[in-house]
Each structure stands twice: as C-alpha cells, then as structure tokens.
Scaffold this motif. Structure first.
Motif, short mmCIF file in Angstrom:
data_model
loop_
_atom_site.label_atom_id
_atom_site.label_comp_id
_atom_site.label_asym_id
_atom_site.label_seq_id
_atom_site.Cartn_x
_atom_site.Cartn_y
_atom_site.Cartn_z
N ILE A 196 0.61 -1.28 -0.26
CA ILE A 196 0.20 0.00 0.70
C ILE A 196 1.09 1.47 -0.48
O ILE A 196 0.68 2.35 -0.37
CB ILE A 196 -1.08 0.07 0.94
CG1 ILE A 196 -2.39 -1.23 1.00
CG2 ILE A 196 -1.73 1.75 1.45
CD1 ILE A 196 -2.62 -1.67 2.20
N ASN A 197 1.66 1.19 0.67
CA ASN A 197 2.71 2.84 1.31
C ASN A 197 3.58 3.36 -0.27
O ASN A 197 3.98 3.96 -0.23
CB ASN A 197 3.38 2.60 2.69
CG ASN A 197 1.63 2.83 3.23
OD1 ASN A 197 0.88 3.88 3.06
ND2 ASN A 197 2.16 2.39 4.85
N LYS A 198 4.25 1.53 -0.01
CA LYS A 198 6.01 1.78 -0.79
C LYS A 198 5.00 2.79 -2.36
O LYS A 198 5.65 3.54 -2.82
CB LYS A 198 6.83 0.65 -1.06
CG LYS A 198 7.10 0.40 -0.06
CD LYS A 198 8.47 0.80 -0.11
CE LYS A 198 9.30 0.24 1.21
NZ LYS A 198 10.75 0.65 1.64
N PRO A 199 4.61 1.38 -3.09
CA PRO A 199 3.78 2.43 -4.47
C PRO A 199 2.90 3.47 -4.45
O PRO A 199 2.37 3.36 -5.16
CB PRO A 199 3.15 1.44 -4.73
CG PRO A 199 3.43 -0.02 -4.37
CD PRO A 199 4.02 0.72 -3.02
N SER A 200 2.19 3.09 -3.09
CA SER A 200 0.70 4.25 -3.44
C SER A 200 -0.19 3.56 -3.50
O SER A 200 -0.99 4.29 -4.65
CB SER A 200 1.26 5.78 -3.20
OG SER A 200 0.43 6.83 -3.17
N ASP A 201 -0.75 2.60 -3.46
CA ASP A 201 -1.90 1.67 -4.74
C ASP A 201 -3.26 2.25 -3.32
O ASP A 201 -3.77 2.12 -1.98
CB ASP A 201 -1.53 0.26 -3.89
CG ASP A 201 -2.73 -0.73 -4.78
OD1 ASP A 201 -3.91 -0.32 -4.72
OD2 ASP A 201 -1.92 -0.86 -5.52
N ASN A 202 -4.16 3.00 -4.80
CA ASN A 202 -5.42 3.44 -3.59
C ASN A 202 -6.49 2.11 -3.18
O ASN A 202 -7.00 1.95 -2.68
CB ASN A 202 -6.17 4.39 -4.71
CG ASN A 202 -5.40 5.88 -4.77
OD1 ASN A 202 -4.88 5.93 -3.46
ND2 ASN A 202 -4.90 5.55 -6.15
#
Length: 494
Positions: A305-311
């Motif tokens: 979720i946080n590393k690539p910013s997955d909505n």
C-alpha cells in the motif's frame, strides 16, 4: 511512567507553539510563489515540538492518508490478518456433476487473481466435477453497500486507470484488463489478458506519426460495447503512434461481467462445462466449502500500500476494518452484519476514530472518505498526523509500519527524490499528490541520528509543477541536517 504521562499531556494539548519557518524553507516558498498560509508543518522529536506552522489546521493530505489506514489497520487487525475468498455450493456432487449453484464468496481478498480463481476451480475438478448444473453466484455482501462503484461519478478524466479502481469484497485482478498494442506503419494489433468468455478487443484508433514514448497523448477513454448476443467488445479510441509497441491496463468492464466471464473461461479451459446464469447474491449459511484462497498477511499488504501508494489496496483495508476481524486460524472472519443506519464505511470510520481517541488524539476536523487520500474531502491536521506517527513509534507493529514507507532516494514513490541529500537512504516518508496538494509524512533522522516525526502539507492551486515538492524537500533536508534543538525552539539551518 512519567514519560507516559508527559506523552498523554502532549496529545491532549489544545494548541502547539507556532514558530517562524526556517529561512531556507521560507526562501523556497517565496521563490515558488507560494504563500506561507498554504503550508502546514509539524516536526516532533520525542515529546519536543521542533517546528510547528499551522499544525492545527485540517488540510488535504492526499496519499499520506494511507498512513492512517495502514497504522490503524495493523493496530486493530494485527499482523496475521488476511482477507479470504471461498468457493462454496448449495448443491451436491453426483459423479461428474455438481447439482446446485456455485458460489464465489468475497472476503476482501487483496490478492484475488485469475491464478487464484484457477487454483480454486482446479480443486473442484480434482473432486471429479466436469459439469455444473446451477448458477454462478457472486457474493459481494461483505461490504455494505456491496457495489460502491455503481453510480459514482468519476474522480477525474481517467476512470479507466488503476488508481481510480473502487474496491468491492470480490475484486478479481483489480478488475483490470491488460492490453498489448503493437503498431506497424499500417496496422495496430491488439491482445488482451486475461482471456474472458465472450469478450474481444478492437479499436478505431488512427495511426499517426508521433513519439512512441508519448503515446498517451492521443489516448481517449475506451469503452465496453455489449452486442445483441450478449458478447462484449472492448473498443479503444484516439490515436496511436506508428511503429510503436506499448502495454497498458484498463478498467472498463462491469464487475459481474469480468468475474463471471473469467470464471467461465477458466472452467472451460480446465475441461468443464457450466450451464447456468451469472447472478449476484448472498451465500446461504449451509453452503458447503469447496475451496478457498487467502491473501498475504497484513504486513506484506501494508508494504504494497505505502511503497507504491496503491489506492485500491488502501481502500480495501479501510473497508476491512468495518467488516472483518482477525482470526488466528483462518486469517479473518466476518463481523456481524451492519445494523440499521450502519454501513461498512460508517463502521470503518468509527474504528479509526476510536483508535485515535484511545491514543488521546483529538479527531475534531478529521474527515476520512475512503482511507486512500484519493479524495476531495479528506482532511487531517499536521498535528493529528504527527501524533499518529508518534503513536506508530510505540506500536508493537512499529517495524512493520516503518518498513512499509518509501525510503528516500531509494524506493517506492520517493526513489527519485532527494538524491545526495542528508535524508537519502535514511528517512522514510509517505508521499501525497493531487492537483492542488503536495504532502510528505513519516520519519526523518536528524544529523545526530535521532528520529523525528515529520509532517508537511502544501494545499494550494499553485502546488503543482514541482513547486510544492521543492518546499517539502527543503524542509526534509533542513530536518535531516539539524540537531541539538531545545524544547519548542527552531534551530537555524546549518
């Protein structure tokens, strides 16, 4: 004990000391034409306020809101939590025939893929079943309402893009179709994955002389066209460069069409037959379990979720807090169905606020819409985010939480930023970007190696084109080079 009381007093403080911005940061603000009231900042070193500027002001956080969702998710659901999909039936197996409905029950399985569907159907084939005499039932009832995507206006001009996918409890492959486009000087060849029963792809795109690297400049919104025979055709529109090869993924099919046709195509490939319709419905309590699939455990999901910013993953986790609880054996089990006036969202919202209050974080002015930050209305103050991050340092799951954040100048959404800076390879920061928002939040070690909580948000129509980013990068560099502050004081930049 004294330190615990001091922290509680800090959380309960109605206001923070406001200090003048460091001169290097003020200069970057001015040079980019941004007013100081567009910026909100909080930097904490333990229970010491290093820098505070408009820290009590609720602001748009963009994707830094994912830090709220992931930390509260870890705290409430725990590290062994995982979503789960079940293949069930209301019928009986008689020789090679399953007489009854085949039910695919969604359980917020973030890793539900075509391969997982194939694995569950293969397990059914291993039981000797070749023919299914019943309907295919798609159960998304874990989330209420089950289809939050239906009737919702698009967030922006790219509703087909992955970042805009709105999750449901039975989201397979994130509902994405991968499209391979290969153009010669005269012809455009298209292929799609996965294969879906009764779905083809075509285009009315015009081939033009253009830079292949800028192929998206000619892209127009694709559509799915339903024929009288019930078959679907995905149609691409716009222009495409000659002698160019590109691959993209699009979300254009209805969820029921996508999952139903994927199941049918996979079952056919495995040598089976299915005669019934595809319908939406709930799973009867007495339905028999045939096969199941579980997602990865929560710490791995939080990292993705946080590393690539997955909505889509963030939104799935947020809704899971209102619909599931951890189970040490199964990974997760459903909470009781929402009562009158309740939805999955209202329960998830209440779960987040309950956790914030348990940490003595005032939730006044806090607004969460979906937990991903892809929102026009979500709000959180730098103070609220800062104290959440401070609580994250004390969490039993602090290593998992910190490991989920992008490492400055190394990976995730921070991999191209602050190379050669004092923060490179040391700070862990979640990014946030919308048209009018640029934000950073996380942890920045100072020059002495002391960990600082860092929150900074720029909310302005002029935040784009790298202007807001330049301000925040200057702040990160200032904190990373600073050291030896006194309580409540702001140290001059070295």
């Amino acid at each position: 004990m004294f330190r615990r009381l001091a922290l509680l007093a800090l959380f309960a403080a109605p206001a923070l000391v406001h200090a003048q911005l460091p001169e290097p940061v003020a200069q970057v603000l001015a040079s980019n034409g941004l007013p100081e009231d567009a910026l909100g900042v909080l930097v904490l070193k333990g229970d010491t306020v290093v820098l505070s500027h408009q820290a009590n002001l609720p602001m748009q956080p963009a994707s830094t809101m994912k830090l709220v969702t992931t930390l509260v998710g870890l705290e409430r659901l725990g590290p062994v939590f995982r979503g789960r999909t079940e293949l069930r039936t209301t019928g009986t197996i008689e020789g090679e025939v399953l007489r009854g409905n085949l039910i695919l029950k969604g359980g917020a399985d973030a890793d539900l893929s075509g391969e997982a569907i194939e694995s569950m159907l293969r397990a059914l084939r291993y039981q000797g079943v070749k023919r299914i005499e019943g309907d295919l039932v798609l159960d998304r009832e874990l989330f209420q309402p089950a289809r939050q995507d239906v009737g919702l206006p698009p967030f922006d001009e790219s509703p087909e893009a992955y970042y805009n996918v709105i999750p449901d409890a039975l989201l397979v492959n994130k509902n994405m179709v991968q499209v391979d486009m290969r153009a010669s000087g005269k012809r455009l060849a298209l292929r799609m994955q996965p294969e879906l029963d009764g779905v083809t792809i075509g285009s009315d795109m015009t081939l033009v002389e253009a830079d292949c690297a800028k192929w998206e400049d000619g892209w127009k919104l694709p559509e799915a066209v339903r024929g009288k025979d019930g078959k679907l055709r995905i149609v691409l529109h716009g222009t495409f460069p000659k002698n160019c090869n590109q691959t993209t993924s699009i979300n254009v099919l209805d969820r029921d069409d996508y999952v139903g046709r994927l199941v049918r195509q996979t079952w056919k490939t495995l040598g089976g037959r299915m005669n019934g319709k595809t319908v939406a419905g709930a799973t009867p309590l007495d339905a028999t379990l045939l096969a199941e699939h579980s997602a990865r455990m929560l710490p791995e999901l939080v990292r993705d979720i946080n590393k690539p910013s997955d909505n889509a993953l963030a939104r799935t986790l947020f809704l899971s807090m209102g619909s599931l609880q951890a189970d040490p054996a199964k990974g997760s089990v459903a909470l009781p169905a929402p009562g009158d006036g309740e939805t999955t969202f209202t329960r998830a919202d209440a779960a987040v606020r309950e956790w914030m209050r348990s940490q003595r974080i005032d939730d006044t002015g806090f607004v969460v819409e979906n937990g991903s930050g892809l929102s026009r209305i979500e709000r959180i103050s730098p103070q609220q985010m800062g104290y959440l991050l401070l609580a994250g340092l004390r969490s039993p799951w602090a290593p998992e939480f910190q490991a989920s954040m992008p490492i400055v100048a190394m990976d995730g959404t921070m991999r191209r930023r602050l190379h050669g800076s004092a923060a490179a390879g040391r700070a862990r920061l979640k990014t946030g970007t919308l048209r009018n928002v640029t934000a950073l939040a996380g942890y920045v070690p100072d020059a002495n190696g002391t960990m600082c909580v860092f929150v900074a948000m720029v909310n302005s129509e002029q935040a784009g084109n790298g202007k807001g980013r330049a301000v925040l990068d200057a702040l990160v560099e200032w904190v990373a080079r600073s050291g030896g502050q006194q309580a409540g004081a702001v140290q001059a930049a070295p």
